[in-house]
Design an enzyme around this catalytic site. Structure first.
Site, mmCIF file in Angstrom:
data_model
loop_
_atom_site.group_PDB
_atom_site.id
_atom_site.type_symbol
_atom_site.label_atom_id
_atom_site.label_comp_id
_atom_site.label_asym_id
_atom_site.label_seq_id
_atom_site.Cartn_x
_atom_site.Cartn_y
_atom_site.Cartn_z
ATOM 1 N N CYS A 95 11.726 25.421 -53.393
ATOM 2 C CA CYS A 95 10.617 26.016 -52.461
ATOM 3 C C CYS A 95 10.922 25.987 -50.836
ATOM 4 O O CYS A 95 11.416 24.502 -50.066
ATOM 5 C CB CYS A 95 8.913 24.940 -52.445
ATOM 6 S SG CYS A 95 7.507 25.891 -51.305
ATOM 7 N N GLN A 251 -8.414 27.436 -39.098
ATOM 8 C CA GLN A 251 -7.415 26.699 -38.891
ATOM 9 C C GLN A 251 -7.501 26.636 -39.987
ATOM 10 O O GLN A 251 -8.240 25.480 -41.375
ATOM 11 C CB GLN A 251 -7.897 25.865 -37.910
ATOM 12 C CG GLN A 251 -7.581 26.476 -36.029
ATOM 13 C CD GLN A 251 -5.780 26.835 -35.676
ATOM 14 O OE1 GLN A 251 -5.241 26.234 -36.702
ATOM 15 N NE2 GLN A 251 -6.499 27.918 -35.097
ATOM 16 N N ASP A 349 -5.441 32.144 -26.734
ATOM 17 C CA ASP A 349 -5.582 31.734 -28.649
ATOM 18 C C ASP A 349 -4.663 33.506 -29.484
ATOM 19 O O ASP A 349 -5.305 33.359 -30.250
ATOM 20 C CB ASP A 349 -6.710 31.666 -28.617
ATOM 21 C CG ASP A 349 -6.144 31.194 -30.475
ATOM 22 O OD1 ASP A 349 -5.111 30.836 -30.655
ATOM 23 O OD2 ASP A 349 -7.186 30.595 -31.319
ATOM 24 N N CYS A 376 0.734 28.640 -31.259
ATOM 25 C CA CYS A 376 1.408 28.540 -32.977
ATOM 26 C C CYS A 376 2.686 28.589 -32.516
ATOM 27 O O CYS A 376 3.522 28.091 -33.531
ATOM 28 C CB CYS A 376 0.507 28.317 -33.873
ATOM 29 S SG CYS A 376 0.721 30.636 -33.929
#
Length: 419
Positions: A95, A251, A349, A376
């Site tokens: 993974c 989120q 954002d 992010c």
């Protein structure tokens, strides 16, 4: 078959590493993307599943012009920060969702802090002293490193088994449990270990909201059907209850929304009567918090392009008369003067790609006293920071948050002020 191991100190004249070749090397500094940097005869090697300072045997997984990618398949000299990954799927060739399960949690925070500093210096134009002055560091959130992810999308293989993708691959790794998934998601009979198969589907998504709702959907060729749970879920954040479709953006860490709101409000300090913009505003998380601070005499303008985000914002903020929701791309709204200054506080954002120079220039031209930039991706943030600084602004404060434990991802909230 065991492949021969090349010693990194010896130049053999073969013209570089080849795919599936194994090489012994010493790992150097961390780099963006969840890997560390090493060199073999001058060739750059990005190594996953390693730590700085380790001596490892790495197997080459990709060869590119100027660099190669590799997995550390055997550790010869381990770092004191190495731990046994709690998940059996967090291994080379399995993974690709968790980059850092082999790293002790305190060292994960240092890893991410180092990446942020490197990007601020390399792309953002800061120097070491500037980073030191900001006291750049990454903070943990409540809840621990496992069982936090409230939205998980599983891919489905040709046998109908749900699983997760290998790193940089479309190959599905069937799993019996994802340890970073929220417990309510782990309890859903979705994976092969529960006896469930998805022969007609391409992907399965499970959402566990902070309001206690759990929804499972399956998708095929772009069409989505609800398998179980409510179509709309409740989220609790910023002292409000939010209602939105299970597929809408929110989120993924249960503590993220309140953490980011608190940081934005503390850094910008909105005052009654002020005007604020919430750009890339989604369902209106920051707009709601700003509206409470500026009060009925103030004004908040939210700009969002996605239709479901616009609908969610209009529904969830309808009690706040001082909020206007503008359905448009941010760059279009600014360029075509769908929103105009003056403005006091701006919250940016943007998506992972960043706001971009055009948006930054238009925000600066509007003359706010403060901009809170929620990012992010440290690289995108650093690139946009460089535009701000070229326009005479400065990064006055920076917070880092570990919203995505066990992965290489990190969330930033920066305060930008006119210099």
């Amino acid at each position: 078959m065991t492949l021969p191991v090349q010693q990194s100190e010896a130049a053999d004249g073969r013209g570089g590493l080849t795919e599936a070749e194994q090489v012994e090397l010493t790992v150097a500094a961390v780099a963006p993307g969840g890997h560390c940097v090493a060199r073999v005869d001058g060739q750059v090697v990005f190594v996953r599943h390693a730590l700085p300072g380790e001596r490892v045997v790495a197997e080459v997984t990709e060869v590119h012009r100027g660099f190669v990618r590799a997995d550390a398949v055997r550790v010869l000299e381990p770092s004191p920060d190495r731990v046994e990954p709690p998940c059996p799927y967090a291994r080379p060739g399995r993974c690709g969702g968790c980059d850092l399960q082999h790293v002790a949690v305190p060292a994960q925070l240092r890893w991410k802090t180092d990446v942020v500093r490197e990007q601020l210096i390399r792309l953002g134009g800061l120097d070491e002293a500037g980073c030191d002055a900001l006291n750049v560091r990454v903070e943990t959130l409540p809840g621990g490193p496992l069982g936090w992810r409230s939205r998980v999308r599983y891919a489905v293989d040709a046998a109908g088994r749900a699983g997760l993708l290998k790193h940089r691959s479309h190959e599905v790794v069937p799993v019996d449990r994802c340890l970073i998934a929220h417990p309510a998601i782990q309890d859903q009979p979705v994976l092969t270990s529960s006896g469930t198969r998805w022969p007609a589907d391409d992907a399965v998504e499970v959402v566990a909201s902070t309001g206690g709702d759990v929804t499972v959907t399956a998708s095929t060729a772009g069409r989505t059907r609800r398998v179980s749970g409510p179509e709309r879920v409740r989220e609790l954040a910023a002292d409000r209850e939010w209602h939105l479709p299970a597929s809408s953006f929110w989120q993924v860490h249960p503590a993220a929304a309140d953490t980011l709101v608190a940081a934005v409000l503390e850094l910008t300090g909105p005052e009654p009567g002020e005007r604020a913009w919430d750009l890339y505003g989604g369902a209106g998380l920051f707009a709601a918090a700003l509206a409470e601070r500026v009060g009925e005499s103030g004004r908040v303008t939210l700009v969002e392009a996605a239709g479901d985000g616009v609908a969610a914002a209009r529904e969830n903020l309808r009690d706040l008369a001082q909020v206007e929701v503008v359905a448009a791309r941010v760059e279009t709204a600014l360029a075509r003067r769908r929103i105009t200054g003056p403005v006091d506080v701006v919250v940016l954002d943007p998506p992972r790609s960043g706001a971009g120079a055009r948006v930054v220039r238009d925000v600066v031209a509007a003359g706010p006293r403060a901009v809170a930039y929620v990012a992010c991706d440290p690289a995108a943030f650093a690139r946009d920071l460089r535009v701000f600084t070229d326009l005479g602004w400065r990064l006055a404060a920076l917070r880092g948050y570990d919203l995505f434990p066990m992965t290489q991802h990190v969330e930033l909230v920066g305060l930008l002020l006119p210099a």
